[in-house]
Design a protein around this motif. Structure first.
Motif, PDB file in Angstrom:
ATOM      1  N   LEU A 213      61.852 -22.316 -21.946  1.00  0.00           N
ATOM      2  CA  LEU A 213      62.334 -21.199 -22.748  1.00  0.00           C
ATOM      3  C   LEU A 213      61.213 -20.210 -23.022  1.00  0.00           C
ATOM      4  O   LEU A 213      61.383 -18.989 -22.872  1.00  0.00           O
ATOM      5  CB  LEU A 213      62.920 -21.730 -24.056  1.00  0.00           C
ATOM      6  CG  LEU A 213      63.356 -20.700 -25.100  1.00  0.00           C
ATOM      7  CD1 LEU A 213      64.444 -19.783 -24.552  1.00  0.00           C
ATOM      8  CD2 LEU A 213      63.844 -21.419 -26.367  1.00  0.00           C
ATOM      9  N   GLU A 214      60.048 -20.720 -23.405  1.00  0.00           N
ATOM     10  CA  GLU A 214      58.903 -19.845 -23.666  1.00  0.00           C
ATOM     11  C   GLU A 214      58.472 -19.114 -22.389  1.00  0.00           C
ATOM     12  O   GLU A 214      58.175 -17.918 -22.421  1.00  0.00           O
ATOM     13  CB  GLU A 214      57.735 -20.680 -24.208  1.00  0.00           C
ATOM     14  CG  GLU A 214      57.972 -21.226 -25.606  1.00  0.00           C
ATOM     15  CD  GLU A 214      56.860 -22.165 -26.049  1.00  0.00           C
ATOM     16  OE1 GLU A 214      56.548 -22.174 -27.255  1.00  0.00           O
ATOM     17  OE2 GLU A 214      56.297 -22.881 -25.197  1.00  0.00           O
TER      18      GLU A 214
ATOM     19  N   HIS B 281      58.296 -15.077 -21.736  1.00  0.00           N
ATOM     20  CA  HIS B 281      57.057 -14.424 -21.296  1.00  0.00           C
ATOM     21  C   HIS B 281      57.287 -13.622 -20.016  1.00  0.00           C
ATOM     22  O   HIS B 281      56.751 -12.520 -19.859  1.00  0.00           O
ATOM     23  CB  HIS B 281      55.957 -15.463 -21.056  1.00  0.00           C
ATOM     24  CG  HIS B 281      55.340 -15.997 -22.314  1.00  0.00           C
ATOM     25  ND1 HIS B 281      54.866 -15.180 -23.309  1.00  0.00           N
ATOM     26  CD2 HIS B 281      55.109 -17.267 -22.726  1.00  0.00           C
ATOM     27  CE1 HIS B 281      54.362 -15.920 -24.287  1.00  0.00           C
ATOM     28  NE2 HIS B 281      54.509 -17.183 -23.960  1.00  0.00           N
ATOM     29  N   ALA B 282      58.083 -14.182 -19.084  1.00  0.00           N
ATOM     30  CA  ALA B 282      58.333 -13.501 -17.814  1.00  0.00           C
ATOM     31  C   ALA B 282      59.104 -12.202 -18.039  1.00  0.00           C
ATOM     32  O   ALA B 282      58.800 -11.168 -17.438  1.00  0.00           O
ATOM     33  CB  ALA B 282      59.109 -14.426 -16.879  1.00  0.00           C
ATOM     34  N   ILE B 283      60.100 -12.256 -18.920  1.00  0.00           N
ATOM     35  CA  ILE B 283      60.876 -11.047 -19.239  1.00  0.00           C
ATOM     36  C   ILE B 283      59.990 -10.010 -19.915  1.00  0.00           C
ATOM     37  O   ILE B 283      60.013  -8.825 -19.577  1.00  0.00           O
ATOM     38  CB  ILE B 283      62.067 -11.420 -20.147  1.00  0.00           C
ATOM     39  CG1 ILE B 283      63.039 -12.333 -19.404  1.00  0.00           C
ATOM     40  CG2 ILE B 283      62.784 -10.163 -20.639  1.00  0.00           C
ATOM     41  CD1 ILE B 283      64.082 -12.972 -20.304  1.00  0.00           C
ATOM     42  N   GLU B 284      59.183 -10.467 -20.845  1.00  0.00           N
ATOM     43  CA  GLU B 284      58.275  -9.578 -21.574  1.00  0.00           C
ATOM     44  C   GLU B 284      57.262  -8.943 -20.621  1.00  0.00           C
ATOM     45  O   GLU B 284      56.973  -7.744 -20.693  1.00  0.00           O
ATOM     46  CB  GLU B 284      57.561 -10.393 -22.656  1.00  0.00           C
ATOM     47  CG  GLU B 284      56.697  -9.587 -23.600  1.00  0.00           C
ATOM     48  CD  GLU B 284      56.083 -10.482 -24.660  1.00  0.00           C
ATOM     49  OE1 GLU B 284      56.215 -10.165 -25.854  1.00  0.00           O
ATOM     50  OE2 GLU B 284      55.481 -11.523 -24.291  1.00  0.00           O
ATOM     51  N   ASP B 285      56.741  -9.747 -19.689  1.00  0.00           N
ATOM     52  CA  ASP B 285      55.754  -9.245 -18.748  1.00  0.00           C
ATOM     53  C   ASP B 285      56.348  -8.207 -17.795  1.00  0.00           C
ATOM     54  O   ASP B 285      55.641  -7.338 -17.298  1.00  0.00           O
ATOM     55  CB  ASP B 285      55.161 -10.406 -17.952  1.00  0.00           C
ATOM     56  CG  ASP B 285      54.012  -9.976 -17.063  1.00  0.00           C
ATOM     57  OD1 ASP B 285      52.973  -9.560 -17.604  1.00  0.00           O
ATOM     58  OD2 ASP B 285      54.157 -10.024 -15.833  1.00  0.00           O
ATOM     59  N   ALA B 286      57.657  -8.319 -17.552  1.00  0.00           N
ATOM     60  CA  ALA B 286      58.329  -7.348 -16.695  1.00  0.00           C
ATOM     61  C   ALA B 286      58.578  -6.025 -17.419  1.00  0.00           C
ATOM     62  O   ALA B 286      59.067  -5.071 -16.818  1.00  0.00           O
ATOM     63  CB  ALA B 286      59.656  -7.922 -16.198  1.00  0.00           C
ATOM     64  N   GLY B 287      58.248  -5.980 -18.701  1.00  0.00           N
ATOM     65  CA  GLY B 287      58.435  -4.752 -19.467  1.00  0.00           C
ATOM     66  C   GLY B 287      59.793  -4.655 -20.116  1.00  0.00           C
ATOM     67  O   GLY B 287      60.253  -3.554 -20.452  1.00  0.00           O
TER      68      GLY B 287
ATOM     69  N   CYS C  48      70.166  -9.979 -11.288  1.00  0.00           N
ATOM     70  CA  CYS C  48      68.851 -10.398 -11.766  1.00  0.00           C
ATOM     71  C   CYS C  48      68.906 -11.894 -11.998  1.00  0.00           C
ATOM     72  O   CYS C  48      69.937 -12.418 -12.448  1.00  0.00           O
ATOM     73  CB  CYS C  48      68.491  -9.655 -13.055  1.00  0.00           C
ATOM     74  SG  CYS C  48      66.910 -10.154 -13.794  1.00  0.00           S
ATOM     75  N   ALA C  49      67.847 -12.591 -11.675  1.00  0.00           N
ATOM     76  CA  ALA C  49      67.815 -14.035 -11.869  1.00  0.00           C
ATOM     77  C   ALA C  49      66.429 -14.464 -12.325  1.00  0.00           C
ATOM     78  O   ALA C  49      65.416 -13.956 -11.830  1.00  0.00           O
ATOM     79  CB  ALA C  49      68.188 -14.770 -10.582  1.00  0.00           C
ATOM     80  N   ILE C  50      66.399 -15.382 -13.273  1.00  0.00           N
ATOM     81  CA  ILE C  50      65.144 -15.980 -13.717  1.00  0.00           C
ATOM     82  C   ILE C  50      65.099 -17.389 -13.148  1.00  0.00           C
ATOM     83  O   ILE C  50      66.006 -18.194 -13.379  1.00  0.00           O
ATOM     84  CB  ILE C  50      65.044 -16.017 -15.248  1.00  0.00           C
ATOM     85  CG1 ILE C  50      65.183 -14.610 -15.821  1.00  0.00           C
ATOM     86  CG2 ILE C  50      63.720 -16.624 -15.693  1.00  0.00           C
ATOM     87  CD1 ILE C  50      65.244 -14.572 -17.326  1.00  0.00           C
TER      88      ILE C  50
ATOM     89  N   GLY D  44      56.598 -22.638 -15.169  1.00  0.00           N
ATOM     90  CA  GLY D  44      56.513 -21.257 -14.713  1.00  0.00           C
ATOM     91  C   GLY D  44      57.895 -20.679 -14.500  1.00  0.00           C
ATOM     92  O   GLY D  44      58.857 -21.415 -14.243  1.00  0.00           O
ATOM     93  N   ALA D  45      57.998 -19.376 -14.624  1.00  0.00           N
ATOM     94  CA  ALA D  45      59.267 -18.687 -14.399  1.00  0.00           C
ATOM     95  C   ALA D  45      58.988 -17.302 -13.861  1.00  0.00           C
ATOM     96  O   ALA D  45      57.979 -16.678 -14.207  1.00  0.00           O
ATOM     97  CB  ALA D  45      60.081 -18.600 -15.695  1.00  0.00           C
ATOM     98  N   ALA D  46      59.877 -16.818 -13.009  1.00  0.00           N
ATOM     99  CA  ALA D  46      59.748 -15.482 -12.431  1.00  0.00           C
ATOM    100  C   ALA D  46      61.071 -14.741 -12.570  1.00  0.00           C
ATOM    101  O   ALA D  46      62.145 -15.332 -12.439  1.00  0.00           O
ATOM    102  CB  ALA D  46      59.359 -15.574 -10.957  1.00  0.00           C
ATOM    103  N   VAL D  47      60.977 -13.446 -12.844  1.00  0.00           N
ATOM    104  CA  VAL D  47      62.154 -12.584 -12.879  1.00  0.00           C
ATOM    105  C   VAL D  47      62.351 -12.017 -11.480  1.00  0.00           C
ATOM    106  O   VAL D  47      61.462 -11.352 -10.942  1.00  0.00           O
ATOM    107  CB  VAL D  47      61.985 -11.437 -13.902  1.00  0.00           C
ATOM    108  CG1 VAL D  47      63.188 -10.500 -13.864  1.00  0.00           C
ATOM    109  CG2 VAL D  47      61.790 -11.998 -15.305  1.00  0.00           C
ATOM    110  N   LEU D  48      63.496 -12.290 -10.883  1.00  0.00           N
ATOM    111  CA  LEU D  48      63.779 -11.864  -9.513  1.00  0.00           C
ATOM    112  C   LEU D  48      64.870 -10.795  -9.511  1.00  0.00           C
ATOM    113  O   LEU D  48      65.890 -10.940 -10.179  1.00  0.00           O
ATOM    114  CB  LEU D  48      64.238 -13.059  -8.674  1.00  0.00           C
ATOM    115  CG  LEU D  48      63.292 -14.266  -8.638  1.00  0.00           C
ATOM    116  CD1 LEU D  48      63.912 -15.391  -7.820  1.00  0.00           C
ATOM    117  CD2 LEU D  48      61.947 -13.883  -8.054  1.00  0.00           C
ATOM    118  N   LYS D  49      64.626  -9.733  -8.749  1.00  0.00           N
ATOM    119  CA  LYS D  49      65.577  -8.636  -8.615  1.00  0.00           C
ATOM    120  C   LYS D  49      65.497  -8.090  -7.196  1.00  0.00           C
ATOM    121  O   LYS D  49      64.455  -8.222  -6.539  1.00  0.00           O
ATOM    122  CB  LYS D  49      65.217  -7.477  -9.567  1.00  0.00           C
ATOM    123  CG  LYS D  49      65.640  -7.605 -11.004  1.00  0.00           C
ATOM    124  CD  LYS D  49      65.270  -6.311 -11.715  1.00  0.00           C
ATOM    125  CE  LYS D  49      65.744  -6.274 -13.138  1.00  0.00           C
ATOM    126  NZ  LYS D  49      65.389  -4.970 -13.776  1.00  0.00           N
ATOM    127  N   PRO D  50      66.543  -7.428  -6.732  1.00  0.00           N
ATOM    128  CA  PRO D  50      66.380  -6.635  -5.507  1.00  0.00           C
ATOM    129  C   PRO D  50      65.283  -5.596  -5.711  1.00  0.00           C
ATOM    130  O   PRO D  50      65.138  -5.037  -6.804  1.00  0.00           O
ATOM    131  CB  PRO D  50      67.753  -5.968  -5.338  1.00  0.00           C
ATOM    132  CG  PRO D  50      68.702  -6.881  -6.054  1.00  0.00           C
ATOM    133  CD  PRO D  50      67.930  -7.427  -7.228  1.00  0.00           C
TER     134      PRO D  50
END
Length: 222
Positions: A38-39, A43-49, A123-125, A170-176
């Motif tokens: 969850l954390e 963080h990943a969403i926040e880092d993406a702006g 969008c996918a995390i 770890g987590a990543a925000v994935l988008k086209p």
């Protein structure tokens, strides 16, 4: 246990439940992996702006978590690792946990990509989490002779004699790509190909299939 090497995360017992609007009593019952993932997603969403509210349309945001260990509760709740994120952030796309052993995080990313390709998600995390909270895990690994005898892990090398286990999240925000550029996101990398398969029958249940591994790399490159 013949190995004393490994990697540990600091502070897996530390969590701010009120930040996520979770009752402290409920947070104590949650698997540390659920709290860590969850954390990491936040963080990943926040880092993406972004914030969870500005990431996109709720019904088009998916969450896929790779996880394999579960020793905190008698009954593992792997599904809750992804669903907790979806619930708290009001994401209504695909939400699932994936357990394919050591490849769980990579498989989670592949499934997230498939969700994007199909249009089910915009969008996918995706990511994974692994904690080792007692010695039983290491005892079982050494019984199977899976642990390396030294401090180096020689994966795929002639000197390989096992693995060195470690915790991680770890987590990543994935988008086209076009969507990420349009939204002004931080683009750290582009995934140009992905593939998965299974090893099928080998001369041992835990023994990799070299031909199958070569094939899946070729599929990803194609």
């Amino acid at each position: 246990i013949y190995s004393r090497w490994g990697g540990s995360l600091d502070g897996i017992d530390l969590f701010d439940p009120l930040f996520f609007h979770i009752a402290p009593k409920e947070a104590k019952r949650m698997d540390p992996q659920e709290r860590l993932f969850l954390e990491a997603c936040y963080h990943a969403i926040e880092d993406a702006g972004h914030t969870p509210a500005t990431l996109g349309r709720p019904e088009q945001i998916g969450v896929i978590a790779g996880v394999m260990n579960a020793r905190y509760t008698a009954q593992p709740f792997h599904y809750s690792i992804a669903n907790r994120v979806s619930y708290l952030f009001n994401f209504q796309g695909p939400s699932m946990a994936v357990d394919t052993a050591c490849s769980s995080s990579l498989t989670a990313i592949h499934l997230a990509l498939e969700s994007l390709y199909s249009g089910m998600s915009r969008c996918a995390i995706a990511g994974g989490v692994n904690t080792i909270i007692d010695a039983v895990h290491f005892m079982q690994m050494t019984e199977l002779s899976m642990m390396s005898s030294g401090s180096q892990c020689n994966a795929f090398g002639a000197a390989a004699d096992g693995l060195i286990d470690a915790e991680g999240v770890g987590a990543a925000v994935l988008k086209p790509l076009a969507d990420a550029q349009r939204d002004g996101d931080h683009v750290y990398g582009i995934i140009k190909g992905s593939a998965i398969n299974a090893g099928g029958r080998t001369w041992g249940y835990t023994v990799p299939n070299l031909e199958a591994q070569c094939r899946v790399v070729s599929l990803a490159l194609e």
